[in-house]
Scaffold this active site. Structure first.
Site, PDB file in Angstrom:
ATOM      1  N   GLU A 130       0.817  -1.206   0.000  1.00 17.26           N
ATOM      2  CA  GLU A 130       0.000   0.000   0.000  1.00 17.26           C
ATOM      3  C   GLU A 130       0.856   1.264   0.000  1.00 17.26           C
ATOM      4  O   GLU A 130       0.561   2.219  -0.701  1.00 17.26           O
ATOM      5  CB  GLU A 130      -0.967   0.045   1.185  1.00 17.26           C
ATOM      6  CG  GLU A 130      -2.071   1.028   0.856  1.00 17.26           C
ATOM      7  CD  GLU A 130      -2.705   1.732   2.014  1.00 17.26           C
ATOM      8  OE1 GLU A 130      -2.286   1.523   3.157  1.00 17.26           O
ATOM      9  OE2 GLU A 130      -3.617   2.516   1.763  1.00 17.26           O
ATOM     10  N   THR A 183      -5.618  10.658  -2.171  1.00 18.76           N
ATOM     11  CA  THR A 183      -5.237  10.629  -0.761  1.00 18.76           C
ATOM     12  C   THR A 183      -4.089  11.607  -0.493  1.00 18.76           C
ATOM     13  O   THR A 183      -4.075  12.314   0.515  1.00 18.76           O
ATOM     14  CB  THR A 183      -4.812   9.191  -0.365  1.00 18.76           C
ATOM     15  OG1 THR A 183      -5.901   8.337  -0.635  1.00 18.76           O
ATOM     16  CG2 THR A 183      -4.446   9.094   1.099  1.00 18.76           C
TER      17      THR A 183
HETATM   18  N1  HSE Z   1      -5.866   7.600   7.369  1.00 16.21           N
HETATM   19  C1  HSE Z   1      -5.695   7.850   5.980  1.00 16.21           C
HETATM   20  C2  HSE Z   1      -6.048   9.299   5.688  1.00 16.21           C
HETATM   21  C3  HSE Z   1      -6.577   6.946   5.184  1.00 16.21           C
HETATM   22  O1  HSE Z   1      -7.035   9.783   6.235  1.00 16.21           O
HETATM   23  O2  HSE Z   1      -5.329   9.942   4.927  1.00 16.21           O
HETATM   24  C4  HSE Z   1      -6.414   7.130   3.716  1.00 16.21           C
HETATM   25  O3  HSE Z   1      -6.828   6.004   3.038  1.00 16.21           O
END
Ligand code: HSE
Length: 300
Positions: A130, A183
């Site tokens: 990932e 992201t």
């Molecule tokens: N914890 C991570 C975020 C999850 O909020 O950026 C992203 O898939």
């Protein structure tokens, strides 16, 4: 011999647990198929459902990286293995798409070679897969995808994780509006430092949520699902976010927030009937911004 693996979508953060809390849902999910072949090394022979976006080179692909990392660890890189990847959820959806492929890659190969490692031991390899996609190291998608249920991560560096027992009638309504958020971008808009007052609120809510889950205290769960750090910044990337939140809460949700980095959102609910109603209410709001939004209702 052939091994076929399904790896589920996940909701990361769960409002107040940024990078440290996540849960798996029943669907959607990715599928990976592996089998032995005569040609030494790992070969990705087919990828479907990715609109041609994913590279077939194993070292450039999350499922491939996870599998290669595992084979390297076991000294088995010469094994001839063919891999097919079937993507069944959208990229940049906030549903842990890259994590699901990474988990499926590591899990399937481990199974094909006789399960030398336990599920728990596969965590670092799936994580490596990932991390190759989003460049960050957080287990809140990978760990619940691999282990199932709700998982709390005490430390991402040490991969110290704990599964929590979900209350008997806890359901999630997850809605994916058809827009894409990277992201990386959603992480960049977050502040490096936060005021002490926000840290205290967030810790209080996270502790409350964990206690509420363990004690099946739906009232405490509801009072605790608040995110004062990421949600106020990230909601700007999701059209009609607060309207959707109001619709979910007035339909009986215990709480509502962004799933992972978004654009998907989730609501926790007591009971399936409420979860279905809440999912419909959220979807109705999003129908003005996205033509195709998907509702996923799942028991946790
Ligand atoms: N914890 C991570 C975020 C999850 O909020 O950026 C992203 O898939």
């Amino acid at each position: 011999q052939e091994v076929r693996v399904f790896a589920p979508a996940t909701v990361a953060n769960v409002a107040c647990g940024y990078d440290v809390l996540g849960f798996a849902i029943d669907s959607p999910g990715d599928e990976v198929v592996v089998r032995h072949c005569d040609k030494p090394g790992l070969h990705i022979t087919a990828i479907t459902g990715d609109d041609g976006k994913l590279p077939k080179a194993p070292e450039k692909n999350t499922a491939g990286v996870a599998a290669l990392d595992l084979l390297r660890h076991l000294g088995m890189t010469d094994r001839g293995i063919e891999m097919e990847i079937h993507k069944k959820m959208p990229f940049g959806s906030g549903l842990g798409s890259s994590a699901a492929s990474a988990v499926a890659g590591a899990y399937a190969v481990n199974k094909l070679i006789g399960e030398p490692l336990s599920k728990q031991q596969l965590l670092p390899f799936a994580m490596a897969g990932e991390a190759s996609a989003d460049g960050a190291w957080h287990a809140d998608n990978v760990a619940p995808c691999l282990l199932g249920g709700i998982v709390f991560i005490r430390s991402n560096d040490e991969l110290d994780v704990a599964q929590l027992p979900p209350p008997a009638d806890l359901w999630a309504a997850v809605v994916h509006p058809d827009i894409e958020i990277l992201t990386k971008v959603a992480r960049e808009i977050l502040p490096k430092d936060i005021p002490l007052v926000n840290a205290t609120q967030q810790i209080g809510n996270l502790g409350g949520l964990l206690c509420g889950l363990i004690q099946s205290d739906y009232g405490l769960i509801s009072r605790s699902i608040h995110d004062v750090i990421a949600e106020p910044r990230r909601q700007k990337l999701i059209p009609e976010f607060y309207k959707a939140k109001r619709a979910a809460m007035s339909s009986g949700a215990l709480g509502f927030s962004i799933s992972g980095a978004g654009p998907s959102v989730f609501a926790l609910c007591e009971g399936e009937t409420t979860a279905n109603k809440v999912g419909e209410a959220i979807s109705k709001v999003f129908s003005s911004v996205s033509l195709e939004n998907q509702i996923y209702v799942s028991k946790i």
